[in-house]
Scaffold this active site. Structure first.
Site, PDB file in Angstrom:
ATOM      1  N   SER A  89      31.542  47.687  91.762  1.00 32.75           N
ATOM      2  CA  SER A  89      30.391  47.408  92.617  1.00 32.75           C
ATOM      3  C   SER A  89      30.650  46.157  93.468  1.00 32.75           C
ATOM      4  CB  SER A  89      29.127  47.284  91.738  1.00 32.75           C
ATOM      5  OG  SER A  89      27.953  47.403  92.495  1.00 32.75           O
ATOM      6  N   ASP A 218      27.424  58.875  91.318  1.00 32.19           N
ATOM      7  CA  ASP A 218      26.859  57.542  91.532  1.00 32.19           C
ATOM      8  C   ASP A 218      25.644  57.650  92.454  1.00 32.19           C
ATOM      9  OD1 ASP A 218      26.359  54.851  92.165  1.00 32.19           O
ATOM     10  OD2 ASP A 218      28.489  54.338  92.179  1.00 32.19           O
ATOM     11  N   HIS A 246      26.674  55.188  88.348  1.00 32.04           N
ATOM     12  CA  HIS A 246      27.195  53.911  88.831  1.00 32.04           C
ATOM     13  C   HIS A 246      27.756  53.073  87.691  1.00 32.04           C
ATOM     14  CE1 HIS A 246      27.794  50.726  91.713  1.00 32.04           C
ATOM     15  NE2 HIS A 246      27.132  49.870  90.951  1.00 32.04           N
TER      16      HIS A 246
END
Length: 269
Positions: A89, A218, A246
């Protein structure tokens, strides 16, 4: 799915796992355990104002300050040692900065559904494109200024609705979701600071081999945007994990650990 330990434990690789916003090194516990059991050396540092790092966000005014624990780790590596850097991320921007400063210490940079800067634009470019694209419904996420003058980065806190629907929708609600919610802290995307930074360079950041891992399910950084980042800045290799939200760190830890171990062996051979 079990991982076999290398016959020679010395053959294990050093893998550095870098977390995303609002969490900490703790988020890698399932993956780190599997990698260590397979004989690899694993570091999962808490970035500044994250995890068990005692500083509040207001004491971390810049993205480089936020990244300093990772940079310190790399600076202290023995001469000649190279690591596999994995950023998840927002952690993608952290490992990009680390590659810019210490390219000689990175065997490969792995972007796990992670924001991946290029060497043409400011490091904020991919973050701004993500926000402009509107692919994430932020739901009950709270964004707040930290100071009246706006000199500090905007604070960000994920609420329970967005956490469940966009980040951990395939994870166990009794275990992973409860753990994640209880340990999350206020964080920031540091867009204001990253916007004024020069691009990372082709000679340094661009010299490090990069791998992108696409998480197919995701709901936060959706597959389409992940693939746009790869198109924007092509990588050495693209891998995919099906059935991963995610937080693949929680939802598909065995598959992710295998993927990272394969990358580590391939790019440090």
């Amino acid at each position: 799915m079990e991982m076999e330990a290398p016959a020679d434990q010395a053959s294990g690789k050093h893998i550095v796992l870098v977390h995303g916003a609002c969490v900490g090194g703790w988020a890698w516990f399932k993956v780190a355990t599997r990698l260590r059991d397979a004989g690899h050396r694993v570091s999962a540092p808490d970035l500044a104002a994250s995890g068990v790092d005692p500083r509040p966000l207001r004491e971390v005014p810049t993205f480089r300050d936020y990244t300093k624990p990772l940079l310190d780790l790399l600076e202290c590596l023995p001469p000649g040692e190279k690591v596999v850097l994995v950023g998840h991320s927002l952690g993608g921007v952290n490992i990009a900065l680390a590659c810019e400063l210490f390219p000689e210490k990175v065997a490969a940079a792995v972007f796990l559904s992670a924001f991946m800067p290029d060497h043409r634009s400011s490091p904020a470019y991919v973050l701004e494109k993500f926000v402009e694209g509107g692919t994430l419904d932020w739901m009950d996420t709270e964004f707040k200024p930290q100071d009246p003058e706006g000199k500090l980065p905007t604070a960000m806190q994920f609420g329970p609705l967005v956490t469940r629907a966009k980040f951990l929708q395939l994870c166990s609600p009794e275990q992973d979701l409860t753990l994640g919610r209880s340990l999350m802290r206020v964080g920031s995307m540091f867009v204001e600071d990253l916007r004024v930074q020069p691009p990372y360079t082709e000679a340094r950041y661009g010299s490090v081999r990069r791998v992108f891992i696409v998480l197919k399910d995701d709901n936060a950084i959706v597959e389409g945007f992940q693939r746009w980042m790869v198109q924007n800045y092509p990588v050495e290799e693209v891998k995919e994990i099906d059935g991963a939200d995610h937080m693949a760190l929680f939802s598909t830890p065995a598959e992710l650990a295998h993927c990272l171990a394969d990358i580590a062996v391939k790019y440090t051979a």
